[in-house]
Write a protein that holds these residues in place. Sequence first.
Motif, PDB file in Angstrom:
ATOM      1  N   ALA A 150       0.846  -1.204   0.000  1.00  0.00           N
ATOM      2  CA  ALA A 150       0.000   0.000   0.000  1.00  0.00           C
ATOM      3  C   ALA A 150       0.874   1.243   0.000  1.00  0.00           C
ATOM      4  N   PHE A 151       0.435   2.262  -0.721  1.00  0.00           N
ATOM      5  CA  PHE A 151       1.140   3.549  -0.681  1.00  0.00           C
ATOM      6  C   PHE A 151       0.189   4.672  -1.074  1.00  0.00           C
ATOM      7  N   HIS A 152       0.637   5.909  -0.823  1.00  0.00           N
ATOM      8  CA  HIS A 152      -0.154   7.097  -1.146  1.00  0.00           C
ATOM      9  C   HIS A 152       0.220   7.558  -2.557  1.00  0.00           C
ATOM     10  N   SER A 153      -0.745   8.147  -3.254  1.00  0.00           N
ATOM     11  CA  SER A 153      -0.498   8.541  -4.656  1.00  0.00           C
ATOM     12  C   SER A 153       0.696   9.496  -4.795  1.00  0.00           C
ATOM     13  N   SER A 154       0.957  10.299  -3.762  1.00  0.00           N
ATOM     14  CA  SER A 154       2.045  11.281  -3.868  1.00  0.00           C
ATOM     15  C   SER A 154       3.409  10.713  -3.477  1.00  0.00           C
ATOM     16  N   ARG A 155       3.457   9.428  -3.180  1.00  0.00           N
ATOM     17  CA  ARG A 155       4.732   8.777  -2.851  1.00  0.00           C
ATOM     18  C   ARG A 155       4.803   7.488  -3.674  1.00  0.00           C
ATOM     19  N   TRP A 156       4.659   7.623  -4.968  1.00  0.00           N
ATOM     20  CA  TRP A 156       4.495   6.444  -5.838  1.00  0.00           C
ATOM     21  C   TRP A 156       5.666   5.476  -5.695  1.00  0.00           C
ATOM     22  N   ASP A 157       5.341   4.189  -5.605  1.00  0.00           N
ATOM     23  CA  ASP A 157       6.383   3.195  -5.405  1.00  0.00           C
ATOM     24  C   ASP A 157       6.664   2.448  -6.715  1.00  0.00           C
ATOM     25  N   TYR A 158       7.517   3.046  -7.547  1.00  0.00           N
ATOM     26  CA  TYR A 158       7.847   2.395  -8.827  1.00  0.00           C
ATOM     27  C   TYR A 158       8.669   1.132  -8.604  1.00  0.00           C
ATOM     28  N   ALA A 159       9.332   1.026  -7.441  1.00  0.00           N
ATOM     29  CA  ALA A 159      10.081  -0.204  -7.155  1.00  0.00           C
ATOM     30  C   ALA A 159       9.104  -1.380  -7.115  1.00  0.00           C
ATOM     31  N   TYR A 160       7.874  -1.122  -6.711  1.00  0.00           N
ATOM     32  CA  TYR A 160       6.861  -2.181  -6.639  1.00  0.00           C
ATOM     33  C   TYR A 160       6.111  -2.328  -7.956  1.00  0.00           C
ATOM     34  N   THR A 161       5.692  -1.184  -8.522  1.00  0.00           N
ATOM     35  CA  THR A 161       4.841  -1.267  -9.727  1.00  0.00           C
ATOM     36  C   THR A 161       5.669  -1.560 -10.971  1.00  0.00           C
ATOM     37  N   GLY A 162       6.983  -1.291 -10.884  1.00  0.00           N
ATOM     38  CA  GLY A 162       7.825  -1.364 -12.074  1.00  0.00           C
ATOM     39  C   GLY A 162       7.635  -0.118 -12.919  1.00  0.00           C
ATOM     40  N   GLY A 163       8.517   0.069 -13.879  1.00  0.00           N
ATOM     41  CA  GLY A 163       8.388   1.171 -14.822  1.00  0.00           C
ATOM     42  C   GLY A 163       8.701   2.519 -14.218  1.00  0.00           C
ATOM     43  N   ASP A 164       8.258   3.536 -14.919  1.00  0.00           N
ATOM     44  CA  ASP A 164       8.447   4.899 -14.440  1.00  0.00           C
ATOM     45  C   ASP A 164       7.276   5.731 -14.934  1.00  0.00           C
ATOM     46  N   PHE A 165       7.403   7.035 -14.810  1.00  0.00           N
ATOM     47  CA  PHE A 165       6.295   7.897 -15.181  1.00  0.00           C
ATOM     48  C   PHE A 165       5.781   7.593 -16.590  1.00  0.00           C
ATOM     49  N   HIS A 166       6.686   7.209 -17.472  1.00  0.00           N
ATOM     50  CA  HIS A 166       6.304   7.035 -18.878  1.00  0.00           C
ATOM     51  C   HIS A 166       5.641   5.687 -19.156  1.00  0.00           C
ATOM     52  N   GLY A 167       5.535   4.831 -18.143  1.00  0.00           N
ATOM     53  CA  GLY A 167       4.849   3.557 -18.351  1.00  0.00           C
ATOM     54  C   GLY A 167       5.687   2.387 -17.886  1.00  0.00           C
ATOM     55  N   GLY A 168       5.349   1.214 -18.424  1.00  0.00           N
ATOM     56  CA  GLY A 168       6.103   0.005 -18.082  1.00  0.00           C
ATOM     57  C   GLY A 168       5.849  -0.481 -16.668  1.00  0.00           C
ATOM     58  N   LEU A 169       4.621  -0.311 -16.166  1.00  0.00           N
ATOM     59  CA  LEU A 169       4.324  -0.741 -14.783  1.00  0.00           C
ATOM     60  C   LEU A 169       4.098  -2.257 -14.763  1.00  0.00           C
ATOM     61  N   THR A 170       5.077  -2.985 -15.239  1.00  0.00           N
ATOM     62  CA  THR A 170       4.898  -4.420 -15.457  1.00  0.00           C
ATOM     63  C   THR A 170       4.774  -5.208 -14.155  1.00  0.00           C
ATOM     64  N   GLY A 171       5.188  -4.586 -13.065  1.00  0.00           N
ATOM     65  CA  GLY A 171       5.030  -5.252 -11.764  1.00  0.00           C
ATOM     66  C   GLY A 171       3.566  -5.462 -11.405  1.00  0.00           C
ATOM     67  N   LEU A 172       2.675  -4.800 -12.133  1.00  0.00           N
ATOM     68  CA  LEU A 172       1.243  -4.907 -11.806  1.00  0.00           C
ATOM     69  C   LEU A 172       0.511  -5.911 -12.701  1.00  0.00           C
ATOM     70  N   ARG A 173       1.254  -6.502 -13.641  1.00  0.00           N
ATOM     71  CA  ARG A 173       0.617  -7.393 -14.623  1.00  0.00           C
ATOM     72  C   ARG A 173      -0.199  -8.515 -13.974  1.00  0.00           C
ATOM     73  N   ASP A 174       0.303  -9.010 -12.836  1.00  0.00           N
ATOM     74  CA  ASP A 174      -0.408 -10.123 -12.189  1.00  0.00           C
ATOM     75  C   ASP A 174      -1.096  -9.659 -10.900  1.00  0.00           C
ATOM     76  N   LYS A 175      -1.346  -8.353 -10.788  1.00  0.00           N
ATOM     77  CA  LYS A 175      -1.866  -7.834  -9.516  1.00  0.00           C
ATOM     78  C   LYS A 175      -3.299  -7.325  -9.624  1.00  0.00           C
ATOM     79  N   ARG A 176      -3.997  -7.479  -8.485  1.00  0.00           N
ATOM     80  CA  ARG A 176      -5.303  -6.823  -8.335  1.00  0.00           C
ATOM     81  C   ARG A 176      -5.032  -5.518  -7.603  1.00  0.00           C
ATOM     82  N   VAL A 177      -5.303  -4.424  -8.281  1.00  0.00           N
ATOM     83  CA  VAL A 177      -4.983  -3.117  -7.707  1.00  0.00           C
ATOM     84  C   VAL A 177      -6.283  -2.419  -7.304  1.00  0.00           C
ATOM     85  N   ALA A 178      -6.291  -1.858  -6.118  1.00  0.00           N
ATOM     86  CA  ALA A 178      -7.468  -1.086  -5.678  1.00  0.00           C
ATOM     87  C   ALA A 178      -7.042   0.355  -5.421  1.00  0.00           C
ATOM     88  N   VAL A 179      -7.805   1.291  -5.976  1.00  0.00           N
ATOM     89  CA  VAL A 179      -7.534   2.714  -5.750  1.00  0.00           C
ATOM     90  C   VAL A 179      -8.652   3.259  -4.878  1.00  0.00           C
TER      91      VAL A 179
END
Length: 625
Positions: free
Chosen positions: A215-244
């Motif tokens: 879990a994290f707050h939108s203003s402290r984005w955890d790219y180490a977890y989601t993968g990728g960066d601002f421009h995309g490539g959030l491949t860490g989420l490919r197998d995840k159920r994400v709730a906002v």
Amino acid sequence: MKIAGPRDFDPDALKAKYVSERDKRVVAGGNGQYVPVEGRFANFDKDPWVDPDFARAPIAEHSQVIVAGGGFGGLLAGARLREAGCTDIRIIENGGDFGGTWYWNRYPGAMCDIEAHIYLPLIEELNYPPKHRYSYAPEMLNVSQRIGRHYGLYDKACFQTTITAARWLDAEARWLVETDRGDRLTADILVLACGRQSLPKLPGIPGIETFKGHAFHSSRWDYAYTGGDFHGGLTGLRDKRVAVIGTGASAVQLVPELAKFARELIVLQRTPSSVGVRDNRETPPDYVDMSVPGWQRARRYNFQSLISGIRQDRDEVSDGWTALTEAITPPKAAEVAKRLGREPTVDELKYLAEIYDYDVMNRLRGRVDEVVGDAATAEALKPWYRWFCKRPCFHDDYLGTFNLPHVRLVDTGGGGVERVTADGVVANGQEYGADCLIFATGFEAGITYTRLTGFEIHGREGLALSEHWRSGVRTLHGLTTDRFPNCFFVGGNQQSTAAVNAVHLLDEQGEHVSYIVKEMGRRGISQVEPSPEAVDAYVDLIRTSPTNAQLVDFYQDCTPGYYNAEGKAKKGEEIFFGGRYGDGPIPFFRMLQAWREKGALEGLVGADGEAVGNGRIGFISSIIS
Ligand code: NDP
């Protein structure tokens, strides 16, 4: 009442719907329903962009100016002071670089929905043409860094440094600023540019710390977890159920980006945002003629004037803000009088304003129907309140995201997420499993000034600002207060003005502060503060402004949010835009300009309590080198 002409809707039915939707949402706690990201939630405030092991030796040095805060406010103050001749400026900043909001908020899709040419600070001075009509977060961070380099503000900057106290030293007539790195920094001038909404908050619901996923707050984005960066490539989420959790301006921007990568995306909504057309695009070189000196200032004035209902020959920015503002603005009383053949009553004018607002909101609700395929989802995404009850949003992909098969809107009908469990979240009495929980739940609002800064500020004879302002904020022009010499407040604090383009205000404030400091140098004045009488008179002007009552009148009927202290605001100063210069941004800026043009430094006194505005010109002090 015939005043509004025929409409294809029933205003009474709409009004009743607004009231019932509002009533569902008022919760007992008001602003207190949220919890800060400290104590057991301190991990939600961790800076993802720095080396946590960074260390440096404490500094004990004097500077002409210390600026608290390296966001746009601090950068503009620093730049304008440089232009005024100050060379010795130290900016102190919690984050690891300049940028403020755009240092912290790097979530995918982060952008500013105010036109880049009027929003980005100092781009005329930097001769920097924005890449898009609306700037994305990396560009805003990049511009912040350019400003830092161009104005030499990196030279003495202290990053990853938190101020713990600021104290005026009477005997030495200077400020002492202490930090969590053991620094003892002194300065002739202290500028407080600590932002407006910089403290992330979480909903005060049970179970957050029991969640077993990430879990994290939108203003402290955890790219180490989601993968990728601002421009995309959030491949860490490919197998995840994400709730906002949350559907405010941040969620509106990040949800479409998450949907590109998450296996499943659940968006938990308490109140839908209004989402207008954004129409972002790359800006060709001739988008704005940047060769005319003063073009940015003129464009900002044009925008703010239109937003304030002040007629202009041209709509330079011509976007959703200006179009919807025009659409929502009813004819002026004089025009109505002409049509009616008599003066309209106050109630009639209010009614007319409501009708125009219904028209606009119907259009925005119609947009939801046009875009969203599933009728029940579309219905849930419709905002039932007046346009400015909540921060209007503009986006071209948000609504359409809910047509994707793996994206689900969970509308809580105003009840919100009830609790977090080890495996997900509970809403409407049902548990929704999630591997990743993103809190797009906003930032603390309605807080005291020293809560915002995070440290106490002591003026003459040790007086604490929190004590000085115990019975209410006291300033001259929102920029200075009595008994706090050479201390300037920059930002959206009370008693200034609320500009839709917040950077416009920051620039005007920076210019005003730099004017005063320059005049101090030119006139040989080492110390200024407003006289108690000048402050009293200004506070009185603010308190007696009819705008306060008008704001309360408007916002008490609004759905809860931080604009109206979550439905609890009863006084003008409890409204997010309240307790300010009543006539609005353009008159406020003109008033400051007229004050400067008069050249009398009216209301400011020196160490001896005597007015500083007369005589004394000709001596160049050490403040300006
Ligand atoms: P907001 O405060 O606007 O939104 C917080 C969201 O969290 C709301 O939707 C709120 O619902 C929701 N929420 C809170 N508690 C719960 C709960 N228990 N269950 C479900 N939902 C909950 O924060 P943002 O970060 O979105 O935006 C903050 C501000 O930042 C904006 O208003 C804007 O001024 C600025 N901003 C500007 C941008 C720009 O383009 N210029 C972009 C992004 C942000 P509810 O509405 O019911 O309270």
